[in-house]
Design a protein around this motif. Structure first.
Motif, PDB file in Angstrom:
ATOM      1  N   VAL A 257       0.857  -1.190   0.000  1.00  0.00           N
ATOM      2  CA  VAL A 257       0.000   0.000   0.000  1.00  0.00           C
ATOM      3  C   VAL A 257       0.894   1.241   0.000  1.00  0.00           C
ATOM      4  CG1 VAL A 257      -1.867  -1.155   1.250  1.00  0.00           C
ATOM      5  CG2 VAL A 257      -0.121   0.114   2.526  1.00  0.00           C
ATOM      6  N   ASP A 258       0.321   2.405  -0.324  1.00  0.00           N
ATOM      7  CA  ASP A 258       1.071   3.657  -0.247  1.00  0.00           C
ATOM      8  C   ASP A 258       1.378   3.958   1.216  1.00  0.00           C
ATOM      9  OD1 ASP A 258       0.693   3.809  -2.941  1.00  0.00           O
ATOM     10  OD2 ASP A 258      -0.760   5.445  -2.885  1.00  0.00           O
ATOM     11  N   VAL A 259       2.635   4.310   1.502  1.00  0.00           N
ATOM     12  CA  VAL A 259       3.027   4.628   2.875  1.00  0.00           C
ATOM     13  C   VAL A 259       3.882   5.889   2.899  1.00  0.00           C
ATOM     14  CG1 VAL A 259       2.960   2.231   3.671  1.00  0.00           C
ATOM     15  CG2 VAL A 259       5.097   3.167   2.745  1.00  0.00           C
ATOM     16  N   GLN A 260       3.974   6.486   4.083  1.00  0.00           N
ATOM     17  CA  GLN A 260       4.870   7.610   4.333  1.00  0.00           C
ATOM     18  C   GLN A 260       5.864   7.154   5.390  1.00  0.00           C
ATOM     19  OE1 GLN A 260       3.754  10.332   2.589  1.00  0.00           O
ATOM     20  NE2 GLN A 260       5.288  11.860   3.073  1.00  0.00           N
ATOM     21  N   LYS A 302       3.722   5.196   8.074  1.00  0.00           N
ATOM     22  CA  LYS A 302       2.292   5.501   8.128  1.00  0.00           C
ATOM     23  C   LYS A 302       1.601   4.917   6.907  1.00  0.00           C
ATOM     24  CE  LYS A 302      -1.104   9.252   8.372  1.00  0.00           C
ATOM     25  NZ  LYS A 302      -1.328  10.722   8.438  1.00  0.00           N
ATOM     26  N   ASN A 303       0.523   4.201   7.148  1.00  0.00           N
ATOM     27  CA  ASN A 303      -0.289   3.646   6.069  1.00  0.00           C
ATOM     28  C   ASN A 303      -1.205   4.750   5.548  1.00  0.00           C
ATOM     29  OD1 ASN A 303      -2.133   2.267   4.449  1.00  0.00           O
ATOM     30  ND2 ASN A 303      -2.204   0.471   5.776  1.00  0.00           N
ATOM     31  N   LEU A 304      -1.065   5.103   4.284  1.00  0.00           N
ATOM     32  CA  LEU A 304      -1.844   6.191   3.689  1.00  0.00           C
ATOM     33  C   LEU A 304      -3.172   5.719   3.103  1.00  0.00           C
ATOM     34  CD1 LEU A 304       1.052   8.091   1.870  1.00  0.00           C
ATOM     35  CD2 LEU A 304       0.047   8.585   4.111  1.00  0.00           C
ATOM     36  N   THR A 305      -3.475   4.448   3.261  1.00  0.00           N
ATOM     37  CA  THR A 305      -4.716   3.894   2.708  1.00  0.00           C
ATOM     38  C   THR A 305      -5.557   3.298   3.839  1.00  0.00           C
ATOM     39  OG1 THR A 305      -3.995   1.599   2.351  1.00  0.00           O
ATOM     40  CG2 THR A 305      -3.323   3.240   0.713  1.00  0.00           C
ATOM     41  N   THR A 306      -6.716   2.778   3.470  1.00  0.00           N
ATOM     42  CA  THR A 306      -7.575   2.112   4.455  1.00  0.00           C
ATOM     43  C   THR A 306      -7.334   0.602   4.473  1.00  0.00           C
ATOM     44  OG1 THR A 306      -9.340   1.947   2.799  1.00  0.00           O
ATOM     45  CG2 THR A 306      -9.379   3.871   4.260  1.00  0.00           C
ATOM     46  N   ASP A 307      -6.514   0.108   3.554  1.00  0.00           N
ATOM     47  CA  ASP A 307      -6.206  -1.319   3.512  1.00  0.00           C
ATOM     48  C   ASP A 307      -5.082  -1.670   4.480  1.00  0.00           C
ATOM     49  OD1 ASP A 307      -8.046  -1.632   1.436  1.00  0.00           O
ATOM     50  OD2 ASP A 307      -6.531  -1.137  -0.079  1.00  0.00           O
ATOM     51  N   LYS A 308      -5.025  -2.912   4.898  1.00  0.00           N
ATOM     52  CA  LYS A 308      -3.945  -3.351   5.772  1.00  0.00           C
ATOM     53  C   LYS A 308      -2.645  -3.426   4.982  1.00  0.00           C
ATOM     54  CE  LYS A 308      -3.005  -6.397   9.620  1.00  0.00           C
ATOM     55  NZ  LYS A 308      -3.605  -7.373  10.562  1.00  0.00           N
ATOM     56  N   GLY A 309      -1.588  -2.846   5.524  1.00  0.00           N
ATOM     57  CA  GLY A 309      -0.319  -2.793   4.820  1.00  0.00           C
ATOM     58  C   GLY A 309       0.651  -3.868   5.273  1.00  0.00           C
ATOM     59  N   ILE A 310       1.435  -4.362   4.322  1.00  0.00           N
ATOM     60  CA  ILE A 310       2.524  -5.301   4.607  1.00  0.00           C
ATOM     61  C   ILE A 310       3.795  -4.654   4.056  1.00  0.00           C
ATOM     62  CG2 ILE A 310       3.394  -7.634   4.277  1.00  0.00           C
ATOM     63  CD1 ILE A 310       0.546  -8.438   3.441  1.00  0.00           C
TER      64      ILE A 310
END
Length: 316
Positions: A257-260, A302-310
């Motif tokens: 997912v998109d992250v910061q 930081k996860n920039l989406t609402t989906d769970k990030g890996i």
């Protein structure tokens, strides 16, 4: 009422030192297994050796399997990125040329196929790019005059979706293997702690003998792993690890997912640097000063989406 702390001598000091550091866990486990083997003339030690050896092999296998899945996941990400590059550099110009042969480029009909020009195919998340191809495929399929180009787009879409589905499967499997590896570490530490108790029981008057079953030196030397992997919930921020860096230190970051990402002096500091944005499926090398102050040690994601990030972060 304040939470009462556990009695210090009931704490598993092995698990506290190892935590989620797989490489350290492997070193500690191998040392202990060798010590059990060296002393297995004792029936009690032999019984524990049989149990611990199984846990050690499980620990080794967990990392090998995870490494293989990680390579597959990275390979599929590269394949998907290659397909997107092909869209921009090869397929899209071809599709547009064939559509323009039927509906000239400046006509409203042609523009209806590309209302936002090439932007939907070039930017945004993976899903939105795939959606742009799907929309174009459906639009051309609905026009008999564009049957030939519709067939080309649909064929490419099949490959695109197949690669994406394989990548998502690999990501899901990889996430499960992270959990499997941590379980293997926990079970090894628990068994090691039980063995420590046995050593105390058998050699209570011989402290050096008790210590010989544990790699004390490496337990006290908290060397960090070079790769950190984990998950971060949608729209949440977490500390990935703590690391002392130099101006030359770089971090290879990949995520589904998109992250910061940024570094900060303490996790609860409300003033955070801008950091660096890393797009989903695009492994990115980041460093200083873009991440923030090089003297700060807390690496946050930081996860920039609402989906769970890996995510996976490798330090160089």
């Amino acid at each position: 009422m304040a939470k009462k702390e556990l009695w210090i001598f009931s704490n598993n000091f092995i698990a506290n030192a190892v935590r989620d550091n797989y490489l350290l866990a492997l070193v500690i486990a191998k040392y202990h297994l060798d010590a059990l083997i060296a002393n297995m003339a004792d029936a009690d030690i032999l019984a524990r050796k049989v149990i611990f050896e199984v846990l050690y092999k499980t620990l080794v296998k967990a990392d090998v399997t995870k490494a293989q899945t990680k390579d597959t996941r990275i390979g599929l990400t590269a394949s998907l990125n290659d397909l997107f590059k092909q869209i921009i550099n090869l397929h899209l110009p071809l599709w547009q040329n064939k559509i323009a042969q039927v509906y000239p480029a400046k006509t409203s009909k042609y523009k209806s196929f590309f209302p936002n020009n090439n932007k939907p195919f070039e930017s945004g998340r993976i899903e939105s790019k795939i959606k742009a191809v799907e929309v174009l495929a459906a639009a051309t399929l609905a026009d008999p005059a564009l049957a030939a180009v519709s067939a080309l787009i649909s064929a490419f879409l099949v490959d695109l979706n197949a690669t994406r589905n394989d990548q998502l499967t690999a990501q899901s499997t990889f996430k499960g293997l992270i959990s499997t590896q941590q379980k293997a570490i926990d079970e090894m530490c628990d068994a090691h702690f039980i063995d420590h108790g046995l050593a105390i029981t058998k050699y209570s008057k011989n402290p050096k003998k008790i210590a010989s079953f544990t790699d004390v030196q490496n337990l006290q030397y908290h060397q960090h792993d070079t790769t950190y992997m984990g998950t971060v919930n949608g729209e949440k921020t977490k500390t990935a690890f703590v690391h002392k860096s130099t101006a030359a230190t770089t971090f290879s970051v990949s995520s589904n997912v998109d992250v910061q990402v940024w570094v900060i002096n303490k996790a609860d500091n409300v003033i955070k640097p801008t950091g660096v944005k890393v797009l989903a499926g695009v492994p990115t090398v980041v460093g200083f000063p873009a991440l923030g102050n090089v003297n700060n040690r807390v690496f946050q994601i930081k996860n920039l989406t609402t989906d769970k990030g890996i995510y996976s972060i490798t330090i160089s």
